[in-house]
Design a protein around this motif. Sequence first.
Motif, PDB file in Angstrom:
ATOM      1  N   CYS A   1     -39.797  17.861  51.367  1.00 46.80           N
ATOM      2  CA  CYS A   1     -40.903  18.692  50.891  1.00 46.80           C
ATOM      3  C   CYS A   1     -42.003  18.923  51.928  1.00 46.80           C
ATOM      4  O   CYS A   1     -42.685  19.963  51.862  1.00 46.80           O
ATOM      5  N   PRO A   2     -42.254  18.025  52.913  1.00 45.62           N
ATOM      6  CA  PRO A   2     -43.280  18.356  53.916  1.00 45.62           C
ATOM      7  C   PRO A   2     -42.983  19.641  54.685  1.00 45.62           C
ATOM      8  O   PRO A   2     -43.909  20.383  55.043  1.00 45.62           O
ATOM      9  N   PHE A   3     -41.701  19.915  54.945  1.00 44.64           N
ATOM     10  CA  PHE A   3     -41.352  21.141  55.657  1.00 44.64           C
ATOM     11  C   PHE A   3     -41.638  22.364  54.788  1.00 44.64           C
ATOM     12  O   PHE A   3     -42.166  23.376  55.272  1.00 44.64           O
ATOM     13  N   ALA A   4     -41.287  22.265  53.501  1.00 47.21           N
ATOM     14  CA  ALA A   4     -41.586  23.369  52.595  1.00 47.21           C
ATOM     15  C   ALA A   4     -43.085  23.528  52.413  1.00 47.21           C
ATOM     16  O   ALA A   4     -43.598  24.655  52.316  1.00 47.21           O
ATOM     17  N   ALA A   5     -43.812  22.403  52.374  1.00 48.54           N
ATOM     18  CA  ALA A   5     -45.268  22.472  52.214  1.00 48.54           C
ATOM     19  C   ALA A   5     -45.915  23.179  53.397  1.00 48.54           C
ATOM     20  O   ALA A   5     -46.915  23.898  53.231  1.00 48.54           O
ATOM     21  N   THR A   6     -45.356  23.000  54.593  1.00 47.01           N
ATOM     22  CA  THR A   6     -45.896  23.689  55.774  1.00 47.01           C
ATOM     23  C   THR A   6     -45.769  25.203  55.616  1.00 47.01           C
ATOM     24  O   THR A   6     -46.708  25.959  55.910  1.00 47.01           O
ATOM     25  N   GLY A   7     -44.629  25.645  55.133  1.00 52.19           N
ATOM     26  CA  GLY A   7     -44.448  27.078  54.905  1.00 52.19           C
ATOM     27  C   GLY A   7     -45.374  27.602  53.821  1.00 52.19           C
ATOM     28  O   GLY A   7     -45.917  28.713  53.939  1.00 52.19           O
ATOM     29  N   ILE A   8     -45.561  26.816  52.769  1.00 50.18           N
ATOM     30  CA  ILE A   8     -46.462  27.238  51.691  1.00 50.18           C
ATOM     31  C   ILE A   8     -47.896  27.314  52.202  1.00 50.18           C
ATOM     32  O   ILE A   8     -48.660  28.228  51.848  1.00 50.18           O
ATOM     33  N   ALA A   9     -48.283  26.358  53.056  1.00 46.10           N
ATOM     34  CA  ALA A   9     -49.642  26.369  53.614  1.00 46.10           C
ATOM     35  C   ALA A   9     -49.864  27.611  54.465  1.00 46.10           C
ATOM     36  O   ALA A   9     -50.936  28.245  54.400  1.00 46.10           O
ATOM     37  N   GLN A  10     -48.874  27.985  55.267  1.00 48.51           N
ATOM     38  CA  GLN A  10     -49.012  29.186  56.089  1.00 48.51           C
ATOM     39  C   GLN A  10     -49.117  30.434  55.221  1.00 48.51           C
ATOM     40  O   GLN A  10     -49.910  31.342  55.505  1.00 48.51           O
ATOM     41  N   TRP A  11     -48.320  30.458  54.154  1.00 49.71           N
ATOM     42  CA  TRP A  11     -48.385  31.605  53.234  1.00 49.71           C
ATOM     43  C   TRP A  11     -49.751  31.671  52.559  1.00 49.71           C
ATOM     44  O   TRP A  11     -50.340  32.749  52.421  1.00 49.71           O
ATOM     45  N   GLN A  12     -50.279  30.515  52.151  1.00 53.55           N
ATOM     46  CA  GLN A  12     -51.592  30.478  51.503  1.00 53.55           C
ATOM     47  C   GLN A  12     -52.698  30.907  52.465  1.00 53.55           C
ATOM     48  O   GLN A  12     -53.622  31.651  52.093  1.00 53.55           O
ATOM     49  N   GLN A  13     -52.612  30.464  53.712  1.00 53.70           N
ATOM     50  CA  GLN A  13     -53.624  30.834  54.696  1.00 53.70           C
ATOM     51  C   GLN A  13     -53.578  32.327  54.994  1.00 53.70           C
ATOM     52  O   GLN A  13     -54.617  32.964  55.217  1.00 53.70           O
ATOM     53  N   GLY A  14     -52.380  32.893  54.983  1.00 54.27           N
ATOM     54  CA  GLY A  14     -52.259  34.330  55.192  1.00 54.27           C
ATOM     55  C   GLY A  14     -52.909  35.118  54.068  1.00 54.27           C
ATOM     56  O   GLY A  14     -53.582  36.137  54.307  1.00 54.27           O
ATOM     57  N   ARG A  15     -52.727  34.658  52.835  1.00 55.90           N
ATOM     58  CA  ARG A  15     -53.364  35.330  51.703  1.00 55.90           C
ATOM     59  C   ARG A  15     -54.883  35.194  51.786  1.00 55.90           C
ATOM     60  O   ARG A  15     -55.620  36.149  51.506  1.00 55.90           O
ATOM     61  N   ALA A  16     -55.342  33.995  52.164  1.00 54.98           N
ATOM     62  CA  ALA A  16     -56.793  33.797  52.260  1.00 54.98           C
ATOM     63  C   ALA A  16     -57.387  34.656  53.366  1.00 54.98           C
ATOM     64  O   ALA A  16     -58.481  35.223  53.212  1.00 54.98           O
ATOM     65  N   ALA A  17     -56.664  34.769  54.499  1.00 57.64           N
ATOM     66  CA  ALA A  17     -57.159  35.591  55.603  1.00 57.64           C
ATOM     67  C   ALA A  17     -57.201  37.065  55.234  1.00 57.64           C
ATOM     68  O   ALA A  17     -58.014  37.834  55.766  1.00 57.64           O
ATOM     69  N   ALA A  18     -56.341  37.466  54.308  1.00 54.67           N
ATOM     70  CA  ALA A  18     -56.320  38.865  53.872  1.00 54.67           C
ATOM     71  C   ALA A  18     -57.387  39.152  52.828  1.00 54.67           C
ATOM     72  O   ALA A  18     -57.471  40.273  52.320  1.00 54.67           O
ATOM     73  N   GLY A  19     -58.172  38.135  52.497  1.00 54.05           N
ATOM     74  CA  GLY A  19     -59.262  38.338  51.550  1.00 54.05           C
ATOM     75  C   GLY A  19     -58.889  38.118  50.104  1.00 54.05           C
ATOM     76  O   GLY A  19     -59.692  38.406  49.207  1.00 54.05           O
ATOM     77  N   LEU A  20     -57.692  37.600  49.852  1.00 52.48           N
ATOM     78  CA  LEU A  20     -57.272  37.327  48.475  1.00 52.48           C
ATOM     79  C   LEU A  20     -57.842  35.974  48.043  1.00 52.48           C
ATOM     80  O   LEU A  20     -57.631  34.959  48.704  1.00 52.48           O
ATOM     81  N   ASP A  21     -58.550  35.976  46.942  1.00 52.07           N
ATOM     82  CA  ASP A  21     -59.203  34.747  46.481  1.00 52.07           C
ATOM     83  C   ASP A  21     -58.881  34.501  45.004  1.00 52.07           C
ATOM     84  O   ASP A  21     -59.759  34.163  44.211  1.00 52.07           O
ATOM     85  N   ASP A  22     -57.605  34.685  44.660  1.00 52.47           N
ATOM     86  CA  ASP A  22     -57.217  34.471  43.270  1.00 52.47           C
ATOM     87  C   ASP A  22     -56.958  32.986  43.011  1.00 52.47           C
ATOM     88  O   ASP A  22     -57.057  32.142  43.899  1.00 52.47           O
ATOM     89  N   LEU A  23     -56.598  32.677  41.778  1.00 53.74           N
ATOM     90  CA  LEU A  23     -56.394  31.283  41.376  1.00 53.74           C
ATOM     91  C   LEU A  23     -55.247  30.637  42.153  1.00 53.74           C
ATOM     92  O   LEU A  23     -55.340  29.477  42.567  1.00 53.74           O
ATOM     93  N   LEU A  24     -54.161  31.385  42.379  1.00 51.89           N
ATOM     94  CA  LEU A  24     -53.012  30.829  43.095  1.00 51.89           C
ATOM     95  C   LEU A  24     -53.391  30.466  44.523  1.00 51.89           C
ATOM     96  O   LEU A  24     -53.028  29.390  45.019  1.00 51.89           O
ATOM     97  N   THR A  25     -54.122  31.344  45.187  1.00 53.62           N
ATOM     98  CA  THR A  25     -54.514  31.076  46.576  1.00 53.62           C
ATOM     99  C   THR A  25     -55.416  29.855  46.664  1.00 53.62           C
ATOM    100  O   THR A  25     -55.260  29.006  47.554  1.00 53.62           O
ATOM    101  N   ARG A  26     -56.362  29.740  45.738  1.00 54.92           N
ATOM    102  CA  ARG A  26     -57.264  28.584  45.764  1.00 54.92           C
ATOM    103  C   ARG A  26     -56.515  27.294  45.436  1.00 54.92           C
ATOM    104  O   ARG A  26     -56.747  26.249  46.049  1.00 54.92           O
ATOM    105  N   ALA A  27     -55.601  27.356  44.469  1.00 54.83           N
ATOM    106  CA  ALA A  27     -54.872  26.142  44.073  1.00 54.83           C
ATOM    107  C   ALA A  27     -53.983  25.633  45.198  1.00 54.83           C
ATOM    108  O   ALA A  27     -53.903  24.425  45.447  1.00 54.83           O
ATOM    109  N   LEU A  28     -53.331  26.560  45.898  1.00 57.41           N
ATOM    110  CA  LEU A  28     -52.426  26.146  46.970  1.00 57.41           C
ATOM    111  C   LEU A  28     -53.166  25.730  48.232  1.00 57.41           C
ATOM    112  O   LEU A  28     -52.544  25.384  49.232  1.00 57.41           O
ATOM    113  N   GLY A  29     -54.474  25.751  48.199  1.00 56.49           N
ATOM    114  CA  GLY A  29     -55.239  25.244  49.325  1.00 56.49           C
ATOM    115  C   GLY A  29     -55.269  23.728  49.383  1.00 56.49           C
ATOM    116  O   GLY A  29     -55.680  23.154  50.393  1.00 56.49           O
ATOM    117  N   HIS A  30     -54.838  23.063  48.319  1.00 52.81           N
ATOM    118  CA  HIS A  30     -54.813  21.605  48.280  1.00 52.81           C
ATOM    119  C   HIS A  30     -53.473  21.099  48.823  1.00 52.81           C
ATOM    120  O   HIS A  30     -52.404  21.551  48.394  1.00 52.81           O
TER     121      HIS A  30
END
Length: 258
Positions: A53-82
């Motif tokens: 799961c650490p490898f999958a978590a790295t991919g999820i973190a990159q996906w979350q950071q991409g959404r945050a950088a694009a200005g998306l601030d929905d519940l999913l983006t904030r939750a996956l920041g943890h």
Amino acid sequence: MPDGPAGSPDGPVAAPPAPRRTRSGAVVVGPTAIARWRPLALVGLPIIALLLCPFAATGIAQWQQGRAAAGLDDLLTRALGHGALQLLVGAIVLWILFALWALVPILATHKVALLDEDARTLTLRRGLRTAGTAPLAQVVYAVGEAERGSTGLIGVDRGGEEPERWILPEVAWDEESFDGLRVLQAAAGLRPAPSRRVLAALARRSRRGAAHRELAARLGMPWRPEYEEDEAAFGAEFDRVRRVIGGKEPPREGDPRP
């Protein structure tokens, strides 16, 4: 005809079987694909998913950071920041993917027999296709050991010198799988075998008896028929003979000498 406790003409009769059935009511002889897949999906694959799961978590973190950088601030983006949630989601995603990947080859290669009691026919399924069909009158034997890993054999008389042999892997995968074989035996006019639980207990007792005989032979300890049924009596006598050989207790008549 192969020898075995199941399907022999003089085997003991046990409790009524309770096999799995298809939606149409056909008896499943052997385990279903889902029955074989379930322990892997619920026990083995979750452990692998947790390790990776650490490898999958790295991919999820990159996906979350991409959404945050694009200005998306929905519940999913904030939750996956943890980080902890990223690990959890990664483990769940891997678990689902691994479970689906494991199911595909099982479905493609699984072999099972389906007994239609109304039409009195037996169908061999290999994967998603039908590999053979025979009326029950042509079934001359149906045998299988009651321990996991054993193979079931069904003999179909096609009029040749030898019966056609159908092989069913893991026929004793669980109680319901073996009960399907017992129902087939009864329907084909063979004596049904005892339940898987009964035969497994007999096999364990036989192995223990063989081990006890070997221990007794090593000490030169006389074997008595009651030891077959009374393990406590064997254990007490075995300990006494060991004390005799060790010089801690005087010998009795027939005891091995130190």
